[in-house]
Write a protein that holds these residues in place. Sequence first.
Motif, PDB file in Angstrom:
ATOM      1  N   TRP A  39       0.936  -1.174  -0.185  1.00 36.16           N
ATOM      2  CA  TRP A  39      -0.078  -0.057   0.170  1.00 36.16           C
ATOM      3  C   TRP A  39       0.993   1.156   0.038  1.00 36.16           C
ATOM      4  O   TRP A  39       1.272   1.833   1.083  1.00 36.16           O
ATOM      5  CB  TRP A  39      -0.759   0.097   1.214  1.00 36.16           C
ATOM      6  N   GLU A  42       4.053   0.947   2.029  1.00 37.02           N
ATOM      7  CA  GLU A  42       4.100   0.058   3.158  1.00 37.02           C
ATOM      8  C   GLU A  42       3.666  -1.346   2.751  1.00 37.02           C
ATOM      9  O   GLU A  42       2.956  -1.370   1.745  1.00 37.02           O
ATOM     10  CB  GLU A  42       2.524   0.851   3.885  1.00 37.02           C
ATOM     11  N   THR A  81       1.858   6.520   2.168  1.00 39.57           N
ATOM     12  CA  THR A  81       1.114   5.519   1.869  1.00 39.57           C
ATOM     13  C   THR A  81      -0.030   6.537   0.955  1.00 39.57           C
ATOM     14  O   THR A  81       0.122   7.527   0.868  1.00 39.57           O
ATOM     15  CB  THR A  81       0.247   5.125   2.920  1.00 39.57           C
TER      16      THR A  81
END
Length: 122
Positions: A39, A42, A81
Amino acid sequence: MNAISIKFRGVKIKGVLNDTKTAEKIFNVLPIRARGERWGGEFYFEIAVAEELEDGKKEVERGDIAYWPPGRALCLFWGPTPISSGGRIIPASEVTIVGKMEGDLELFNLLEDGDEVEIVRA
């Protein structure tokens, strides 16, 4: 503080878990081998630990290892993110910081959805 190694795609990154109750539970279930999802900056994957939020953080730092209670997931952060802004790193929701990674964090850019990671005691 407990030393760990994070392995993926032939790469090994060092890390250390902190002295939180959640980090201790994670260390006790090592080794962990799981397939995860990326993501942004991440990578996260479900682990066999169910724990409540402990000193929850809405923002993390580059290199943080965190536990995300809603997904029973371990999260590795090395960059923004999709919901980050202004250079800050924002998780999907509050997380418990359980450790820190060190070394060339740019190597995490090799990770793709479905890749396997292994976390072991160092």
